[in-house]
Write a protein that holds these residues in place. Structure first.
Motif, mmCIF file in Angstrom:
data_model
loop_
_atom_site.group_PDB
_atom_site.id
_atom_site.type_symbol
_atom_site.label_atom_id
_atom_site.label_comp_id
_atom_site.label_asym_id
_atom_site.label_seq_id
_atom_site.Cartn_x
_atom_site.Cartn_y
_atom_site.Cartn_z
ATOM 1 N N ARG A 127 0.847 -1.194 0.000
ATOM 2 C CA ARG A 127 0.000 0.000 0.000
ATOM 3 C C ARG A 127 0.880 1.241 0.000
ATOM 4 O O ARG A 127 2.082 1.162 0.242
ATOM 5 N N ASP A 128 0.261 2.390 -0.259
ATOM 6 C CA ASP A 128 0.971 3.659 -0.164
ATOM 7 C C ASP A 128 1.207 3.994 1.303
ATOM 8 O O ASP A 128 0.536 3.460 2.195
ATOM 9 N N PHE A 129 2.137 4.917 1.531
ATOM 10 C CA PHE A 129 2.412 5.349 2.897
ATOM 11 C C PHE A 129 1.151 5.952 3.506
ATOM 12 O O PHE A 129 0.461 6.747 2.863
ATOM 13 N N PRO A 130 0.831 5.606 4.757
ATOM 14 C CA PRO A 130 -0.365 6.147 5.402
ATOM 15 C C PRO A 130 -0.117 7.576 5.938
ATOM 16 O O PRO A 130 0.228 7.772 7.101
ATOM 17 N N HIS A 131 -0.329 8.548 5.077
ATOM 18 C CA HIS A 131 -0.032 9.931 5.451
ATOM 19 C C HIS A 131 -0.918 10.467 6.574
ATOM 20 O O HIS A 131 -0.597 11.506 7.159
ATOM 21 N N GLU A 132 -1.980 9.749 6.892
ATOM 22 C CA GLU A 132 -2.799 10.162 8.038
ATOM 23 C C GLU A 132 -2.001 10.117 9.329
ATOM 24 O O GLU A 132 -2.431 10.656 10.355
ATOM 25 N N ILE A 133 -0.822 9.532 9.284
ATOM 26 C CA ILE A 133 0.048 9.516 10.465
ATOM 27 C C ILE A 133 0.302 10.940 10.972
ATOM 28 O O ILE A 133 0.563 11.147 12.146
ATOM 29 N N GLY A 134 0.192 11.919 10.075
ATOM 30 C CA GLY A 134 0.368 13.309 10.488
ATOM 31 C C GLY A 134 -0.550 13.698 11.635
ATOM 32 O O GLY A 134 -0.167 14.474 12.519
ATOM 33 N N ILE A 135 -1.763 13.162 11.652
ATOM 34 C CA ILE A 135 -2.688 13.449 12.757
ATOM 35 C C ILE A 135 -2.116 12.882 14.049
ATOM 36 O O ILE A 135 -2.138 13.544 15.087
ATOM 37 N N PHE A 136 -1.580 11.676 13.995
ATOM 38 C CA PHE A 136 -0.985 11.039 15.176
ATOM 39 C C PHE A 136 0.235 11.830 15.658
ATOM 40 O O PHE A 136 0.520 11.871 16.844
ATOM 41 N N LEU A 137 0.953 12.445 14.726
ATOM 42 C CA LEU A 137 2.169 13.198 15.064
ATOM 43 C C LEU A 137 1.870 14.611 15.554
ATOM 44 O O LEU A 137 2.784 15.338 15.919
ATOM 45 N N GLY A 138 0.588 14.992 15.546
ATOM 46 C CA GLY A 138 0.208 16.301 16.081
ATOM 47 C C GLY A 138 0.123 17.407 15.050
ATOM 48 O O GLY A 138 -0.003 18.572 15.404
ATOM 49 N N TYR A 139 0.195 17.074 13.774
ATOM 50 C CA TYR A 139 0.076 18.097 12.741
ATOM 51 C C TYR A 139 -1.389 18.505 12.633
ATOM 52 O O TYR A 139 -2.290 17.662 12.776
ATOM 53 N N PRO A 140 -1.649 19.776 12.363
ATOM 54 C CA PRO A 140 -3.042 20.225 12.230
ATOM 55 C C PRO A 140 -3.768 19.446 11.128
ATOM 56 O O PRO A 140 -3.199 19.152 10.072
ATOM 57 N N LEU A 141 -5.024 19.135 11.391
ATOM 58 C CA LEU A 141 -5.819 18.353 10.455
ATOM 59 C C LEU A 141 -5.867 19.002 9.079
ATOM 60 O O LEU A 141 -5.756 18.320 8.056
ATOM 61 N N LYS A 142 -5.975 20.337 9.016
ATOM 62 C CA LYS A 142 -6.035 21.032 7.726
ATOM 63 C C LYS A 142 -4.782 20.763 6.890
ATOM 64 O O LYS A 142 -4.859 20.650 5.672
ATOM 65 N N ASP A 143 -3.644 20.625 7.550
ATOM 66 C CA ASP A 143 -2.395 20.363 6.837
ATOM 67 C C ASP A 143 -2.326 18.916 6.347
ATOM 68 O O ASP A 143 -1.837 18.648 5.248
ATOM 69 N N VAL A 144 -2.822 17.991 7.154
ATOM 70 C CA VAL A 144 -2.862 16.589 6.744
ATOM 71 C C VAL A 144 -3.816 16.439 5.557
ATOM 72 O O VAL A 144 -3.491 15.784 4.562
ATOM 73 N N LEU A 145 -4.980 17.074 5.663
ATOM 74 C CA LEU A 145 -5.955 17.024 4.566
ATOM 75 C C LEU A 145 -5.365 17.622 3.293
ATOM 76 O O LEU A 145 -5.517 17.058 2.203
ATOM 77 N N GLY A 146 -4.689 18.754 3.432
ATOM 78 C CA GLY A 146 -4.072 19.398 2.275
ATOM 79 C C GLY A 146 -3.005 18.522 1.643
ATOM 80 O O GLY A 146 -2.964 18.357 0.419
ATOM 81 N N PHE A 147 -2.158 17.942 2.459
ATOM 82 C CA PHE A 147 -1.071 17.102 1.953
ATOM 83 C C PHE A 147 -1.619 15.870 1.229
ATOM 84 O O PHE A 147 -1.072 15.432 0.219
ATOM 85 N N MET A 148 -2.708 15.326 1.750
ATOM 86 C CA MET A 148 -3.282 14.117 1.164
ATOM 87 C C MET A 148 -4.188 14.417 -0.032
ATOM 88 O O MET A 148 -4.702 13.498 -0.659
#
Length: 192
Positions: A127-148
Protein backbone atom coordinates in the motif's frame (compact mmCIF):
# COMPACT_ATOMS: atom_id res chain seq x y z
CA UNK A 1 39.77 -6.01 28.70
CA UNK A 2 36.15 -6.70 29.82
CA UNK A 3 36.21 -3.44 31.80
CA UNK A 4 37.09 -1.48 28.65
CA UNK A 5 34.33 -3.18 26.68
CA UNK A 6 31.75 -2.56 29.42
CA UNK A 7 32.81 1.08 29.65
CA UNK A 8 32.49 1.46 25.86
CA UNK A 9 29.05 -0.18 25.86
CA UNK A 10 27.90 2.05 28.74
CA UNK A 11 29.15 5.12 26.84
CA UNK A 12 27.30 3.94 23.72
CA UNK A 13 24.15 3.35 25.78
CA UNK A 14 24.26 6.89 27.20
CA UNK A 15 24.90 8.40 23.76
CA UNK A 16 22.09 6.36 22.21
CA UNK A 17 19.64 7.22 24.99
CA UNK A 18 20.52 10.90 24.79
CA UNK A 19 20.09 10.94 21.00
CA UNK A 20 16.68 9.25 21.18
CA UNK A 21 15.45 11.46 24.00
CA UNK A 22 16.55 14.61 22.17
CA UNK A 23 14.44 13.53 19.21
CA UNK A 24 11.35 12.65 21.22
CA UNK A 25 11.61 15.35 23.88
CA UNK A 26 8.45 17.18 22.81
CA UNK A 27 6.56 13.91 23.16
CA UNK A 28 8.09 13.10 26.55
CA UNK A 29 6.97 16.45 27.98
CA UNK A 30 3.48 15.99 26.55
CA UNK A 31 3.38 18.63 23.84
CA UNK A 32 3.71 16.42 20.74
CA UNK A 33 1.50 13.31 20.69
CA UNK A 34 3.91 11.01 18.85
CA UNK A 35 7.15 10.62 16.92
CA UNK A 36 8.15 8.02 14.33
CA UNK A 37 11.89 7.37 14.51
CA UNK A 38 14.44 4.94 13.14
CA UNK A 39 16.75 3.19 15.61
CA UNK A 40 19.96 1.65 14.29
CA UNK A 41 21.54 -1.43 15.80
CA UNK A 42 25.02 -1.37 17.28
CA UNK A 43 27.02 -3.76 15.09
CA UNK A 44 23.86 -5.79 14.44
CA UNK A 45 23.08 -6.01 18.13
CA UNK A 46 19.99 -4.41 19.70
CA UNK A 47 21.12 -4.79 23.35
CA UNK A 48 21.77 -1.06 23.65
CA UNK A 49 18.35 -0.30 22.16
CA UNK A 50 16.75 -2.75 24.61
CA UNK A 51 18.37 -0.89 27.54
CA UNK A 52 17.27 2.46 26.07
CA UNK A 53 13.74 1.13 25.59
CA UNK A 54 13.56 0.07 29.23
CA UNK A 55 14.69 3.51 30.36
CA UNK A 56 12.28 5.33 28.02
CA UNK A 57 9.35 3.21 29.17
CA UNK A 58 10.06 4.29 32.73
CA UNK A 59 8.32 7.55 31.78
CA UNK A 60 4.76 6.79 32.93
CA UNK A 61 2.94 8.39 29.98
CA UNK A 62 5.30 7.20 27.23
CA UNK A 63 4.80 4.03 25.27
CA UNK A 64 6.21 2.74 22.02
CA UNK A 65 5.51 0.31 19.24
CA UNK A 66 8.22 -1.37 17.22
CA UNK A 67 6.69 -0.99 13.77
CA UNK A 68 9.23 -2.99 11.80
CA UNK A 69 12.70 -4.42 11.92
CA UNK A 70 15.16 -4.56 9.08
CA UNK A 71 18.65 -6.03 9.25
CA UNK A 72 20.25 -3.08 11.05
CA UNK A 73 17.40 -0.77 12.03
CA UNK A 74 13.96 -0.61 13.59
CA UNK A 75 11.18 1.87 12.99
CA UNK A 76 9.67 2.92 16.33
CA UNK A 77 6.49 4.87 17.04
CA UNK A 78 6.93 6.67 20.37
CA UNK A 79 3.79 8.19 21.84
CA UNK A 80 2.47 10.05 24.86
CA UNK A 81 -0.64 8.11 25.86
CA UNK A 82 -2.94 10.85 27.15
CA UNK A 83 -1.85 13.49 24.62
CA UNK A 84 -2.29 11.14 21.67
CA UNK A 85 -5.65 10.00 23.05
CA UNK A 86 -6.77 13.64 23.23
CA UNK A 87 -5.48 14.31 19.70
CA UNK A 88 -7.24 11.34 18.15
CA UNK A 89 -10.52 11.53 20.10
CA UNK A 90 -11.29 14.86 18.41
CA UNK A 91 -14.50 14.34 16.40
CA UNK A 92 -13.07 15.87 13.21
CA UNK A 93 -10.03 13.57 13.38
CA UNK A 94 -12.21 10.52 14.03
CA UNK A 95 -14.54 11.37 11.14
CA UNK A 96 -11.60 11.72 8.76
CA UNK A 97 -9.91 8.54 9.95
CA UNK A 98 -13.20 6.63 9.64
CA UNK A 99 -13.40 7.84 6.01
CA UNK A 100 -9.98 6.23 5.53
CA UNK A 101 -11.21 2.90 6.89
CA UNK A 102 -10.47 3.21 10.62
CA UNK A 103 -13.11 1.72 12.95
CA UNK A 104 -16.15 3.89 13.73
CA UNK A 105 -15.77 3.33 17.46
CA UNK A 106 -12.69 5.22 18.65
CA UNK A 107 -10.23 3.44 20.92
CA UNK A 108 -6.59 4.50 21.20
CA UNK A 109 -5.15 0.99 21.04
CA UNK A 110 -7.38 0.00 18.12
CA UNK A 111 -6.41 3.11 16.14
CA UNK A 112 -2.72 2.57 16.88
CA UNK A 113 -2.97 -1.06 15.80
CA UNK A 114 -4.73 0.04 12.60
CA UNK A 115 -2.03 2.62 11.80
CA UNK A 116 0.79 0.18 12.55
CA UNK A 117 -0.83 -2.45 10.30
CA UNK A 118 -0.89 0.15 7.51
CA UNK A 119 2.75 1.06 8.13
CA UNK A 120 3.69 -2.62 7.93
CA UNK A 121 1.70 -3.05 4.70
CA UNK A 122 3.58 -0.05 3.30
CA UNK A 123 6.90 -1.64 4.28
CA UNK A 124 5.91 -4.80 2.41
CA UNK A 125 4.96 -2.76 -0.67
CA UNK A 126 1.27 -3.56 -0.31
CA UNK A 127 0.00 0.00 0.00
CA UNK A 128 0.97 3.66 -0.16
CA UNK A 129 2.41 5.35 2.90
CA UNK A 130 -0.37 6.15 5.40
CA UNK A 131 -0.03 9.93 5.45
CA UNK A 132 -2.80 10.16 8.04
CA UNK A 133 0.05 9.52 10.47
CA UNK A 134 0.37 13.31 10.49
CA UNK A 135 -2.69 13.45 12.76
CA UNK A 136 -0.99 11.04 15.18
CA UNK A 137 2.17 13.20 15.06
CA UNK A 138 0.21 16.30 16.08
CA UNK A 139 0.08 18.10 12.74
CA UNK A 140 -3.04 20.23 12.23
CA UNK A 141 -5.82 18.35 10.46
CA UNK A 142 -6.04 21.03 7.73
CA UNK A 143 -2.40 20.36 6.84
CA UNK A 144 -2.86 16.59 6.74
CA UNK A 145 -5.95 17.02 4.57
CA UNK A 146 -4.07 19.40 2.27
CA UNK A 147 -1.07 17.10 1.95
CA UNK A 148 -3.28 14.12 1.16
CA UNK A 149 -5.23 16.07 -1.48
CA UNK A 150 -8.51 16.20 0.45
CA UNK A 151 -8.54 19.99 0.57
CA UNK A 152 -8.37 22.84 -1.90
CA UNK A 153 -5.97 24.75 0.35
CA UNK A 154 -2.64 25.67 -1.23
CA UNK A 155 0.67 24.83 0.36
CA UNK A 156 1.80 28.10 1.94
CA UNK A 157 4.85 27.03 3.92
CA UNK A 158 7.22 24.11 4.50
CA UNK A 159 8.52 23.45 7.98
CA UNK A 160 8.61 20.13 9.82
CA UNK A 161 5.58 19.37 7.64
CA UNK A 162 3.88 21.11 4.71
CA UNK A 163 1.46 23.79 5.83
CA UNK A 164 -1.72 24.47 3.87
CA UNK A 165 -3.89 27.58 3.95
CA UNK A 166 -3.54 30.00 6.84
CA UNK A 167 -0.13 29.29 8.30
CA UNK A 168 -0.50 31.07 11.67
CA UNK A 169 -2.04 28.20 13.65
CA UNK A 170 0.33 25.66 12.07
CA UNK A 171 3.40 27.79 12.79
CA UNK A 172 2.19 28.20 16.38
CA UNK A 173 1.97 24.41 16.67
CA UNK A 174 5.48 24.07 15.21
CA UNK A 175 6.74 26.65 17.71
CA UNK A 176 5.15 24.71 20.57
CA UNK A 177 6.98 21.56 19.43
CA UNK A 178 10.30 23.42 19.11
CA UNK A 179 9.98 25.10 22.52
CA UNK A 180 9.15 21.76 24.14
CA UNK A 181 12.16 20.10 22.47
CA UNK A 182 14.44 22.94 23.55
CA UNK A 183 13.13 22.83 27.11
CA UNK A 184 13.55 19.07 27.33
CA UNK A 185 17.02 19.16 25.77
CA UNK A 186 18.20 21.78 28.27
CA UNK A 187 16.94 19.59 31.13
CA UNK A 188 18.50 16.53 29.50
CA UNK A 189 21.93 18.19 29.41
CA UNK A 190 21.69 18.68 33.18
CA UNK A 191 20.90 15.01 33.85
CA UNK A 192 22.96 13.00 31.36
Amino acid sequence: MDGDLNKKLETNFKECLKCILKNIGATVVGVKPAELRTIKSYNGNYNIWDKCKTRILSYKEIDLIEVNKEKDRKKILFYHKSVLDEQLSNLEAINFLVELGYPKEYDLKTYLDFLVARLKEYNFGKRDFPHEIGIFLGYPLKDVLGFMGYSDLECTCKQEWKIYGDKDSSLLQKKRFDLARDYFNRKLEQII
